[in-house]
Design a protein around this motif. Sequence first.
Motif, PDB file in Angstrom:
ATOM      1  N   LEU A   1     -60.606  -4.728  -0.264  1.00 11.39           N
ATOM      2  CA  LEU A   1     -60.840  -5.068  -1.629  1.00 11.39           C
ATOM      3  C   LEU A   1     -62.339  -5.582  -1.894  1.00 11.39           C
ATOM      4  N   ARG A   2     -62.822  -4.630  -2.625  1.00 13.19           N
ATOM      5  CA  ARG A   2     -64.303  -5.167  -2.876  1.00 13.19           C
ATOM      6  C   ARG A   2     -65.280  -5.477  -1.706  1.00 13.19           C
ATOM      7  N   SER A   3     -64.903  -4.451  -0.657  1.00  7.08           N
ATOM      8  CA  SER A   3     -65.606  -4.704   0.621  1.00  7.08           C
ATOM      9  C   SER A   3     -65.284  -5.601   1.547  1.00  7.08           C
ATOM     10  N   LYS A   4     -64.223  -6.469   1.130  1.00 10.10           N
ATOM     11  CA  LYS A   4     -63.686  -7.587   2.031  1.00 10.10           C
ATOM     12  C   LYS A   4     -62.423  -7.277   2.645  1.00 10.10           C
ATOM     13  N   ARG A   5     -62.106  -7.832   3.784  1.00 10.41           N
ATOM     14  CA  ARG A   5     -60.989  -7.532   4.524  1.00 10.41           C
ATOM     15  C   ARG A   5     -59.838  -8.379   3.823  1.00 10.41           C
ATOM     16  N   VAL A   6     -58.619  -8.281   3.628  1.00  7.89           N
ATOM     17  CA  VAL A   6     -57.717  -8.886   2.713  1.00  7.89           C
ATOM     18  C   VAL A   6     -56.368  -8.707   3.628  1.00  7.89           C
ATOM     19  N   ARG A   7     -55.574  -9.971   3.892  1.00  2.00           N
ATOM     20  CA  ARG A   7     -54.346  -9.676   4.608  1.00  2.00           C
ATOM     21  C   ARG A   7     -53.564 -10.718   3.903  1.00  2.00           C
ATOM     22  N   LEU A   8     -52.164 -10.544   3.896  1.00  2.00           N
ATOM     23  CA  LEU A   8     -51.311 -11.451   3.285  1.00  2.00           C
ATOM     24  C   LEU A   8     -50.799 -12.576   4.349  1.00  2.00           C
ATOM     25  N   ALA A   9     -50.879 -13.833   3.682  1.00  2.00           N
ATOM     26  CA  ALA A   9     -50.464 -14.860   4.358  1.00  2.00           C
ATOM     27  C   ALA A   9     -49.437 -15.715   3.432  1.00  2.00           C
ATOM     28  N   ILE A  10     -48.143 -15.470   4.075  1.00  2.00           N
ATOM     29  CA  ILE A  10     -47.093 -16.096   3.305  1.00  2.00           C
ATOM     30  C   ILE A  10     -46.898 -17.507   3.998  1.00  2.00           C
ATOM     31  N   PRO A  11     -46.915 -18.623   3.097  1.00  3.33           N
ATOM     32  CA  PRO A  11     -46.627 -19.826   3.392  1.00  3.33           C
ATOM     33  C   PRO A  11     -45.259 -20.264   3.702  1.00  3.33           C
ATOM     34  N   LEU A  12     -44.878 -20.908   4.995  1.00  8.81           N
ATOM     35  CA  LEU A  12     -43.696 -21.245   5.097  1.00  8.81           C
ATOM     36  C   LEU A  12     -43.271 -22.650   4.401  1.00  8.81           C
ATOM     37  N   ARG A  13     -42.440 -22.472   3.809  1.00  5.90           N
ATOM     38  CA  ARG A  13     -41.978 -23.738   3.406  1.00  5.90           C
ATOM     39  C   ARG A  13     -40.564 -23.669   2.761  1.00  5.90           C
ATOM     40  N   PRO A  14     -39.713 -24.731   2.481  1.00  3.16           N
ATOM     41  CA  PRO A  14     -38.114 -24.547   2.259  1.00  3.16           C
ATOM     42  C   PRO A  14     -38.005 -24.006   0.667  1.00  3.16           C
ATOM     43  N   ALA A  15     -36.928 -23.317   0.646  1.00  8.39           N
ATOM     44  CA  ALA A  15     -36.613 -22.556  -0.763  1.00  8.39           C
ATOM     45  C   ALA A  15     -36.460 -23.759  -1.640  1.00  8.39           C
ATOM     46  N   ASP A  16     -36.631 -23.566  -3.086  1.00 16.34           N
ATOM     47  CA  ASP A  16     -35.841 -24.451  -3.780  1.00 16.34           C
ATOM     48  C   ASP A  16     -34.455 -24.539  -3.983  1.00 16.34           C
ATOM     49  N   ASP A  17     -33.826 -25.470  -4.271  1.00 17.83           N
ATOM     50  CA  ASP A  17     -32.487 -25.602  -4.561  1.00 17.83           C
ATOM     51  C   ASP A  17     -31.978 -24.776  -5.864  1.00 17.83           C
ATOM     52  N   PHE A  18     -31.242 -23.963  -5.831  1.00 21.58           N
ATOM     53  CA  PHE A  18     -30.679 -23.033  -6.796  1.00 21.58           C
ATOM     54  C   PHE A  18     -29.508 -23.974  -7.634  1.00 21.58           C
ATOM     55  N   THR A  19     -29.846 -24.499  -8.786  1.00 19.39           N
ATOM     56  CA  THR A  19     -28.591 -24.999  -9.363  1.00 19.39           C
ATOM     57  C   THR A  19     -28.516 -24.600 -10.863  1.00 19.39           C
ATOM     58  N   GLY A  20     -27.477 -23.935 -10.797  1.00 20.71           N
ATOM     59  CA  GLY A  20     -27.284 -23.164 -12.551  1.00 20.71           C
ATOM     60  C   GLY A  20     -28.053 -22.124 -12.734  1.00 20.71           C
ATOM     61  N   GLY A  21     -28.255 -22.011 -14.001  1.00 22.83           N
ATOM     62  CA  GLY A  21     -28.977 -20.985 -14.460  1.00 22.83           C
ATOM     63  C   GLY A  21     -28.097 -19.598 -15.173  1.00 22.83           C
ATOM     64  N   ALA A  22     -26.777 -19.769 -14.978  1.00 19.05           N
ATOM     65  CA  ALA A  22     -25.945 -18.800 -15.365  1.00 19.05           C
ATOM     66  C   ALA A  22     -26.098 -18.681 -16.766  1.00 19.05           C
ATOM     67  N   GLU A  23     -26.187 -19.670 -17.633  1.00 18.77           N
ATOM     68  CA  GLU A  23     -26.431 -19.700 -18.851  1.00 18.77           C
ATOM     69  C   GLU A  23     -27.608 -18.937 -19.380  1.00 18.77           C
ATOM     70  N   ARG A  24     -28.527 -18.715 -18.705  1.00 22.98           N
ATOM     71  CA  ARG A  24     -29.921 -17.917 -18.982  1.00 22.98           C
ATOM     72  C   ARG A  24     -29.622 -16.425 -18.909  1.00 22.98           C
ATOM     73  N   LEU A  25     -28.708 -16.027 -17.852  1.00 23.40           N
ATOM     74  CA  LEU A  25     -28.331 -14.476 -17.685  1.00 23.40           C
ATOM     75  C   LEU A  25     -27.833 -13.659 -18.651  1.00 23.40           C
ATOM     76  N   PRO A  26     -28.051 -12.322 -18.568  1.00 23.98           N
ATOM     77  CA  PRO A  26     -27.366 -11.486 -19.595  1.00 23.98           C
ATOM     78  C   PRO A  26     -25.914 -11.294 -19.491  1.00 23.98           C
ATOM     79  N   ARG A  27     -25.026 -11.318 -20.763  1.00 20.01           N
ATOM     80  CA  ARG A  27     -23.887 -11.150 -20.580  1.00 20.01           C
ATOM     81  C   ARG A  27     -23.183  -9.871 -20.142  1.00 20.01           C
ATOM     82  N   THR A  28     -24.073  -8.839 -20.174  1.00 16.99           N
ATOM     83  CA  THR A  28     -23.424  -7.565 -19.802  1.00 16.99           C
ATOM     84  C   THR A  28     -24.437  -6.852 -18.742  1.00 16.99           C
TER      85      THR A  28
END
Length: 192
Positions: free
Chosen positions: A162-189
């Motif tokens: 990319l733009r003459s530079k070498r690019v590589r993916l670096a995925i940081p390792l960290r704990p996933a966030d707790d998922f609590t709720g959110g169902a009220e935001r989801l579509p109904r159908t």
Amino acid sequence: MSPTTPIARAFTARGTRVVSIAEVDDAITALSRGDRFEALGLVAWPVSAEAPFDIEPGAFAARSSTLLLAPFRALQLFAGATPKGLIFAVTHLGGGLGFSNLEQGSAEHGGWAGLLKAIRREQEGMEVALLDTSAGTAPEQVCAALLAELDAGCPRLEVGLLRSKRVRLAIPLRPADDFTGGAERLPRTWIV
């Protein structure tokens, strides 16, 4: 000019026999009849300027057959016949592996990345490299970057230019966030 020509020249200069096949269907024919090769390179060139979601369904089916299904078949035939070979692909996801410069990308090449990841995991002993570029990258620059990755022994599967530079993916390792709720935001159908 396609980067295929400088890549073939560079390999030939190193004493390698190179068979350049412009159409993937011709490569499938050669592999199907039992022609043996130690390496397979897929070079996506030229890139279609049309986004997949902007074309008609019939045209999309033809495009995905050419840009995704045929390369998959070539990879399948090669990997089945050559358990300890080398595979490389030059893709056009914009040079940032799909995370940057997306307007120059080709969605089907994301599929190539997935196919190569699977081969690298499933075919022990197979060297696999993917170099992502943008349409504006000079073919000689693509060739030099590809050779640098291959000479290094393909330590990373996905590398971008990319733009003459070498690019590589670096995925940081960290704990996933707790998922609590959110169902009220989801579509109904849904249609699933």
